[in-house]
Scaffold this motif. Structure first.
Motif, short mmCIF file in Angstrom:
data_model
loop_
_atom_site.label_atom_id
_atom_site.label_comp_id
_atom_site.label_asym_id
_atom_site.label_seq_id
_atom_site.Cartn_x
_atom_site.Cartn_y
_atom_site.Cartn_z
N VAL A 18 20.55 -2.74 27.12
CA VAL A 18 20.04 -1.94 25.81
C VAL A 18 20.05 -1.02 26.73
O VAL A 18 20.02 0.17 25.71
CB VAL A 18 18.35 -2.87 26.30
CG1 VAL A 18 18.27 -2.01 25.15
CG2 VAL A 18 18.66 -4.13 25.20
N ALA A 19 19.66 -0.61 27.81
CA ALA A 19 19.26 0.95 28.36
C ALA A 19 20.80 1.72 27.90
O ALA A 19 21.08 2.81 27.48
CB ALA A 19 19.01 0.71 29.96
N GLU A 24 23.85 5.88 25.85
CA GLU A 24 24.89 6.01 24.22
C GLU A 24 24.79 6.73 23.24
O GLU A 24 25.74 7.50 22.60
CB GLU A 24 26.05 4.85 24.68
CG GLU A 24 27.01 4.00 25.37
CD GLU A 24 28.02 5.65 25.63
OE1 GLU A 24 28.92 5.45 25.05
OE2 GLU A 24 27.89 5.81 27.17
N LEU A 25 24.12 5.99 22.98
CA LEU A 25 23.41 7.03 21.25
C LEU A 25 22.48 7.81 21.62
O LEU A 25 22.40 8.87 20.43
CB LEU A 25 22.67 5.61 20.39
CG LEU A 25 23.91 4.59 20.58
CD1 LEU A 25 23.06 3.07 20.02
CD2 LEU A 25 24.63 4.79 19.37
N GLY A 26 22.33 8.40 22.84
CA GLY A 26 21.57 10.68 22.62
C GLY A 26 20.57 10.36 23.65
O GLY A 26 19.82 10.98 23.26
N ALA A 27 20.22 9.18 23.49
CA ALA A 27 18.30 8.77 24.31
C ALA A 27 18.77 10.47 25.38
O ALA A 27 19.25 10.41 26.55
CB ALA A 27 18.66 7.24 25.24
N GLY A 28 17.48 10.82 25.63
CA GLY A 28 17.14 11.91 26.41
C GLY A 28 16.52 10.98 27.81
O GLY A 28 16.61 11.77 29.07
N GLY A 29 16.37 10.24 27.67
CA GLY A 29 15.29 9.35 29.01
C GLY A 29 14.97 7.57 28.03
O GLY A 29 15.47 7.35 26.79
N ALA A 62 11.85 -7.92 28.64
CA ALA A 62 11.99 -7.26 29.63
C ALA A 62 11.92 -5.98 28.39
O ALA A 62 12.00 -5.86 27.61
CB ALA A 62 12.83 -6.42 30.08
N VAL A 63 11.51 -4.23 28.68
CA VAL A 63 10.06 -3.50 28.12
C VAL A 63 11.16 -2.32 28.09
O VAL A 63 10.69 -1.64 29.07
CB VAL A 63 8.89 -3.58 27.93
CG1 VAL A 63 8.31 -1.87 26.80
CG2 VAL A 63 8.40 -4.66 27.55
N ILE A 64 12.57 -2.14 27.41
CA ILE A 64 13.46 -1.10 27.15
C ILE A 64 12.55 0.53 26.85
O ILE A 64 12.78 -0.30 24.96
CB ILE A 64 14.53 -1.70 27.31
CG1 ILE A 64 14.94 -2.21 28.45
CG2 ILE A 64 15.69 0.02 27.32
CD1 ILE A 64 14.93 -3.67 27.67
N ALA A 65 12.54 1.16 27.18
CA ALA A 65 12.34 2.45 25.93
C ALA A 65 12.95 3.52 26.17
O ALA A 65 13.54 3.78 26.66
CB ALA A 65 10.67 2.76 26.12
N GLY A 66 13.65 4.06 24.95
CA GLY A 66 14.89 5.01 24.88
C GLY A 66 13.68 6.57 23.63
O GLY A 66 13.27 6.08 23.36
N PRO A 149 13.38 12.26 40.07
CA PRO A 149 14.56 11.78 39.63
C PRO A 149 13.84 12.56 38.51
O PRO A 149 14.98 12.09 37.27
CB PRO A 149 13.97 10.03 39.53
CG PRO A 149 12.61 9.41 39.79
CD PRO A 149 12.08 11.05 40.55
N GLY A 150 13.47 12.95 37.70
CA GLY A 150 13.09 12.75 35.84
C GLY A 150 13.00 12.35 35.41
O GLY A 150 13.03 11.17 35.37
N MET A 151 14.82 12.64 34.73
CA MET A 151 15.15 11.60 33.76
C MET A 151 16.25 10.86 33.96
O MET A 151 16.83 9.54 32.69
CB MET A 151 15.45 12.48 32.45
CG MET A 151 14.26 12.55 31.80
SD MET A 151 14.63 13.84 29.55
CE MET A 151 15.74 15.01 30.59
N ALA A 152 16.93 11.13 35.03
CA ALA A 152 17.89 10.06 35.74
C ALA A 152 17.45 8.59 36.41
O ALA A 152 16.54 8.70 36.71
CB ALA A 152 18.71 11.07 36.43
#
Length: 331
Positions: A18-19, A24-29, A62-66, A149-152
């Motif tokens: 999911v992450a 791949e679809l352009g999430a900034g984080g 799990a909760v995945i937020a983009g 880590p910022g957004m990495a």
């Protein structure tokens, strides 16, 4: 700046995919939060104490937020992401009866709020990860990884990252040269140097990760010892170019003593032969990020490439392989 949060609640085994799709679809984080259950095995080897529930996420989910900028976000994006998740069984993953929620957020709501939950974390006998904004007094023999880590990807809290760091501690030898493929925040590259490596080449395809890793290397005063490069996996070594086409004069020249990769099993399978080629005879490959349903596939790929399986380390449902290149090769 306005961002749009897409939150997926799905089976825990599908969280990495999911992450991956969100990126791949352009999430900034992307953030991932796993379920807490009193029956779930927890690592207590370093005295960790789980006295209170960490969240109320149902077991197995799990909760995945983009987080997507407004010029990317839209109904089409949500529909495309949902369709990708429905297709996961084709790749032996199952998101289950996943749910999708969306909302508009301000940048500070997600870019910095998570920091209050990120505290100094011992991940092995010697290594402790310390957020740069936290005060902490280390033991005399404690090795500290300063991290923002910022957004990495890569704070050490995910089982796959912790597996890699503990495995590195047992595998690395003083003076080893190391390549970290898919470096993310740079946490494994920094850990390798703290454990005695002489040089590390840290590679990632994501410019955000390259920027984050470069800054974390600087925070640990290791910029003379760790090179961070934008690279398509090991293509930078094969082609002698970065992803942008600039010539490379690397201080880490194959063959090397150790390669570590903490990424999706599907990606690991794509470049096993490359890893084999850049290792010295007798060199070590640590491959992590492997969910239990991909264990046999990765094992078969490693053996087919000529590796010997030295060990496999487990945490929860995740596996890290420790592999050796036979000493007779290339001699």
């Amino acid at each position: 700046m306005r961002w749009f949060e897409i939150t997926i609640v799905a089976n825990e085994q599908a969280q990495e995919m999911v992450a991956h799709y969100m990126h791949e679809l352009g999430a900034g984080g992307v953030s991932i939060e796993e379920s807490w259950s009193p029956d779930k095995p927890r690592d207590t080897s370093l005295g960790q104490w789980y006295d209170k529930p960490l969240n109320d996420i149902p077991a197995g989910l799990a909760v995945i937020a983009g987080y997507f900028p407004e010029d990317i976000y839209g109904e089409t994006l949500v529909a495309e992401l949902s369709e990708l998740l429905r297709g996961l069984p084709e790749f032996d993953y199952d998101a289950g009866a996943f749910t999708v929620q969306t909302r508009e957020v301000n940048e500070d709501d997600w870019a910095h709020a998570w920091k209050k939950y990120f505290k100094p974390l011992p991940v092995s006998e010697r290594l402790t990860i310390k957020p740069t904004w936290e005060d902490y007094t280390p033991r005399e023999d404690e090795l500290i990884i300063e991290l923002d880590p910022g957004m990495a990807f890569g704070t050490g809290t995910h089982p796959t990252t912790a597996l890699c760091l503990r495995t590195l501690e047992g595998a690395i030898k003083a003076g080893d040269t190391v390549i970290d493929v898919g470096t993310g925040s740079g946490i494994l590259a920094i850990g390798a140097m703290k454990l005695g490596a002489s040089r590390v080449l840290a590679l990632d395809l994501d410019p955000v990760a390259v920027s984050s890793a470069t800054e974390n290397v600087r925070l640990n005063d290791l910029q003379d010892d760790i090179e961070v490069r934008l690279s398509d996996l090991l293509g930078v070594l094969r082609d002698g170019e970065t992803a942008g086409g600039d010539a490379v004069a690397s201080r880490v020249v194959p063959p090397v003593d150790l390669v570590v990769a903490n990424i999706l099993a599907e990606i690991i399978l794509l470049f096993i032969a490359d890893v084999f080629d850049v290792l010295k005879p007798g060199g070590i490959y640590i491959a992590s990020g492997i969910y239990k349903n991909k264990e046999e596939d990765v094992e078969a790929g490693l053996l087919a490439a000529g590796f010997e399986i030295v060990d496999r380390v487990r945490q929860d449902d995740w596996i890290a392989f420790v592999c050796g290149k036979p000493k007779g090769e290339d001699e």
